[in-house]
Design a protein around this motif. Structure first.
Motif, mmCIF file in Angstrom:
data_model
loop_
_atom_site.group_PDB
_atom_site.id
_atom_site.type_symbol
_atom_site.label_atom_id
_atom_site.label_comp_id
_atom_site.label_asym_id
_atom_site.label_seq_id
_atom_site.Cartn_x
_atom_site.Cartn_y
_atom_site.Cartn_z
ATOM 1 N N UNK A 1 33.797 -90.024 -0.162
ATOM 2 C CA UNK A 1 33.430 -90.672 -1.415
ATOM 3 C C UNK A 1 33.248 -89.631 -2.520
ATOM 4 N N UNK A 2 32.699 -88.471 -2.171
ATOM 5 C CA UNK A 2 32.554 -87.399 -3.154
ATOM 6 C C UNK A 2 33.921 -86.913 -3.622
ATOM 7 N N UNK A 3 34.859 -86.796 -2.701
ATOM 8 C CA UNK A 3 36.210 -86.381 -3.074
ATOM 9 C C UNK A 3 36.877 -87.407 -3.984
ATOM 10 N N UNK A 4 36.730 -88.693 -3.633
ATOM 11 C CA UNK A 4 37.324 -89.750 -4.448
ATOM 12 C C UNK A 4 36.740 -89.758 -5.853
ATOM 13 N N UNK A 5 35.436 -89.519 -5.948
ATOM 14 C CA UNK A 5 34.787 -89.544 -7.262
ATOM 15 C C UNK A 5 35.315 -88.434 -8.162
ATOM 16 N N UNK A 6 35.815 -87.349 -7.548
ATOM 17 C CA UNK A 6 36.359 -86.254 -8.334
ATOM 18 C C UNK A 6 37.872 -86.344 -8.494
ATOM 19 N N UNK A 7 38.532 -86.920 -7.503
ATOM 20 C CA UNK A 7 39.991 -87.035 -7.559
ATOM 21 C C UNK A 7 40.446 -87.972 -8.681
ATOM 22 N N UNK A 8 39.626 -88.988 -8.969
ATOM 23 C CA UNK A 8 40.018 -89.982 -9.972
ATOM 24 C C UNK A 8 39.203 -89.846 -11.256
ATOM 25 N N UNK A 9 38.580 -88.675 -11.433
ATOM 26 C CA UNK A 9 37.811 -88.415 -12.649
ATOM 27 C C UNK A 9 38.281 -87.090 -13.235
ATOM 28 N N UNK A 10 39.053 -87.147 -14.303
ATOM 29 C CA UNK A 10 39.633 -85.943 -14.882
ATOM 30 C C UNK A 10 38.715 -85.308 -15.926
ATOM 31 N N UNK A 11 37.752 -86.056 -16.446
ATOM 32 C CA UNK A 11 36.859 -85.543 -17.484
ATOM 33 C C UNK A 11 35.749 -84.705 -16.861
ATOM 34 N N UNK A 12 35.520 -83.473 -17.320
ATOM 35 C CA UNK A 12 34.454 -82.647 -16.748
ATOM 36 C C UNK A 12 33.080 -83.060 -17.267
ATOM 37 N N UNK A 13 32.052 -82.499 -16.643
ATOM 38 C CA UNK A 13 30.648 -82.697 -17.057
ATOM 39 C C UNK A 13 30.228 -84.163 -17.055
ATOM 40 N N UNK A 14 30.694 -84.924 -16.082
ATOM 41 C CA UNK A 14 30.273 -86.327 -15.961
ATOM 42 C C UNK A 14 29.022 -86.380 -15.084
ATOM 43 N N UNK A 15 28.002 -87.168 -15.444
ATOM 44 C CA UNK A 15 26.798 -87.280 -14.610
ATOM 45 C C UNK A 15 27.118 -87.779 -13.202
ATOM 46 N N UNK A 16 26.271 -87.388 -12.257
ATOM 47 C CA UNK A 16 26.489 -87.745 -10.850
ATOM 48 C C UNK A 16 26.599 -89.248 -10.660
ATOM 49 N N UNK A 17 25.732 -89.996 -11.337
ATOM 50 C CA UNK A 17 25.731 -91.446 -11.203
ATOM 51 C C UNK A 17 27.083 -92.040 -11.607
ATOM 52 N N UNK A 18 27.632 -91.537 -12.708
ATOM 53 C CA UNK A 18 28.920 -92.048 -13.184
ATOM 54 C C UNK A 18 30.061 -91.626 -12.271
ATOM 55 N N UNK A 19 29.951 -90.416 -11.696
ATOM 56 C CA UNK A 19 30.979 -89.948 -10.775
ATOM 57 C C UNK A 19 31.060 -90.842 -9.541
ATOM 58 N N UNK A 20 29.894 -91.150 -8.963
ATOM 59 C CA UNK A 20 29.866 -92.002 -7.774
ATOM 60 C C UNK A 20 30.368 -93.400 -8.104
ATOM 61 N N UNK A 21 30.027 -93.880 -9.303
ATOM 62 C CA UNK A 21 30.494 -95.205 -9.698
ATOM 63 C C UNK A 21 32.011 -95.235 -9.816
ATOM 64 N N UNK A 22 32.594 -94.172 -10.379
ATOM 65 C CA UNK A 22 34.054 -94.105 -10.496
ATOM 66 C C UNK A 22 34.706 -94.072 -9.119
ATOM 67 N N UNK A 23 34.082 -93.318 -8.188
ATOM 68 C CA UNK A 23 34.633 -93.249 -6.836
ATOM 69 C C UNK A 23 34.605 -94.583 -6.135
ATOM 70 N N UNK A 24 33.484 -95.309 -6.250
ATOM 71 C CA UNK A 24 33.359 -96.620 -5.604
ATOM 72 C C UNK A 24 34.292 -97.630 -6.267
#
Length: 489
Positions: free
Chosen positions: A212-235
């Motif tokens: 899930x951590x990998x997915x949250x980063x693989x599909x998020x190209x914008x840097x400096x995103x908060x952890x909460x938003x990263x996990x939401x993008x991954x899910x």
């Protein structure tokens, strides 16, 4: 009771004079005539070993069951599964704000094996590219390669946490971030440390699955995103079937079967199985190309491949050595691995007991199963000790330190009933040489057995490249476990 019935034929030998001299002849044709108290050394050895194997298989089954049982909290029944379903639907809606504590609470429930099995091929390919793996082959091939990579990342996380992020050089920081799908170049050293520390905290402390951590980063190209938003993008990037499968898994582990959720999960499994069969049929003509590119193949075996036949030969050789030297090599290795898993679960259970707010706790069935498994492991130790006392195996043998020379192992391979050809023997020598990391001509038997078990259930041939990954992974896990990083499985 059986011994009492055996008294009937034995009474004939007592009544008829001199008939007892013919007793060995009758026993040759009817060995079942002997009472259970009359046993030869070989018979007792066979009986004890058979009992040991049965107990070992039972203990393995109990350990697997225990590992699959989740912790529970207040109200963590089927209602908790419904809460998860509501969360999964809510997090996928635009504009809905999810509290950080709620995001972490449910994020750790996405098992890697369930998520990976549910991902469509485009996402599998995207993950492979993020991890710099060649995305060529069937979906089953990609899932296996990604599973190895996730397992390796978990071990690396523990090693980095133990040694400290500050101990890493700039190039090591860049490599660690790149291997986790994060930005690596053009960033300051402090920024690299910051995002790596954030990953380690989520992975090891918050127990968020690495996939899930990998997915949250693989599909998020914008840097400096908060952890909460990263996990939401991954899910949000996960397919709907992941939610249904996870919901059914939660119901099963908590003992409350939701038939509707279970039906959805079964229908999804059937759909995925049908897709994989169709994909395998389409990809079958390309097997030789797939092998060289991805590391796995469905072909019958070409030069440089490790086939199932080679694995069986190595397993037979180890078993043959175990019989020749009268040692329980395989059994002791299994017991050691079982004890490691048991200690890992015990440590995690102890950590749960230290949680002051009682938000999570070990379920009652898990506690009961833990006691049963503890008893079974003690019975295994007693069975091994009993075998040692009657000198059926070498006394005080510790499989953890059991070594064997490669030359001796190859000699046993050549003596097997179905003697392999010279080409196969050279492949075996090449594999064993890679396992011999210190080049002293000897390998650890437990390391060899772990490698064989890791690829035993893979219905594909393994290329040299993938075999190297597997060997390095097992050795790394072994060293990580010895250095104090527990639970490396």
């Amino acid at each position: 009771m059986a011994d009492l019935f055996r008294l009937v034929p034995f009474s004939v030998f007592i009544v008829v004079p001199f008939l007892e001299f013919t007793l060995p002849i009758f026993l040759k044709f009817f060995p079942g005539m002997l009472p259970t108290t009359f046993q030869t050394k070989d018979q007792k050895e066979a009986k004890l070993k058979k009992s040991l194997k049965v107990k070992l298989e039972m203990a393995k089954f109990l350990q697997e069951t225990l590992d699959s049982m989740s912790v529970c909290g207040k109200g963590h029944t089927s209602e908790f599964a419904q809460e998860f379903a509501d969360f999964f639907a809510k997090v996928r809606k635009e504009g809905v704000v999810i509290p950080a504590d709620e995001m972490l609470k449910f994020s750790k429930l996405f098992k890697d094996e369930i998520t990976l099995d549910s991902l469509p091929r485009p996402q599998l390919v995207a993950l492979c590219r993020v991890l710099e793996l060649k995305p060529i082959g069937t979906s089953s091939v990609l899932k296996y390669i990604l599973t190895l990579k996730l397992r390796s990342l978990t071990v690396d996380d523990r090693i980095i946490q133990k040694e400290g992020v500050d101990s890493l050089t700039l190039s090591e920081l860049q490599e660690a971030c790149k291997s986790r799908g994060m930005g690596a170049y053009g960033l300051t050293e402090n920024r690299l440390k910051q995002q790596l520390i954030q990953w380690l905290d989520l992975s090891l402390n918050e127990r968020v699955p690495p996939l899930l951590l990998l997915l949250s980063r693989a599909f998020s190209l914008t840097p400096n995103i908060p952890t909460n938003d990263l996990l939401k993008k991954g899910i949000t990037a996960l397919p709907n079937c992941v939610g249904a499968s996870t919901e059914a898994d939660l119901c099963e582990r908590d003992g409350a079967i939701d038939n509707k959720a279970k039906l959805k999960a079964i229908e999804e499994e059937e759909r995925k199985a049908k897709e994989e069969i169709e994909e395998c049929l389409r990809e079958s003509p390309k097997c030789n190309v797939v092998d060289n590119a991805s590391g796995l193949s469905d072909s019958t075996g070409s030069e440089g491949e490790v086939t199932s036949n080679i694995l069986k030969i190595l397993e037979c050789a180890v078993e043959s050595i175990s019989l020749e030297q009268n040692k329980l090599i395989v059994e002791k290795s299994d017991i050691c691995e079982l004890k490691d898993d048991f200690k890992c679960y015990q440590k995690n259970s102890h950590n749960l007991q230290e949680v002051e707010n009682d938000q999570v706790k070990e379920s009652k069935p898990a506690k009961q199963l833990f006691k049963v498994l503890d008893k079974k492991i003690n019975e295994l130790d007693q069975a091994v000790n009993e075998l040692e006392k009657i000198e059926l195996v070498g006394a005080n043998i510790t499989i953890d330190g059991e070594l064997i020379k490669i030359d001796e192992l190859i000699a046993v391979v050549r003596r097997l009933q179905n003697v392999p050809d010279e080409c196969t023997i050279q492949k075996i020598i090449k594999i064993l040489s890679k396992i011999d990391s210190d080049n002293d001509g000897s390998i650890r038997i437990d390391t060899l057995l772990k490698i064989l078990r890791l690829i035993d259930n893979v219905n594909m041939n393994i290329s040299d490249k993938t075999m190297d990954i597997i060997i390095k992974l097992v050795i790394k896990e072994k060293n990580s476990g010895k250095s104090g990083s527990s639970c490396s499985k």
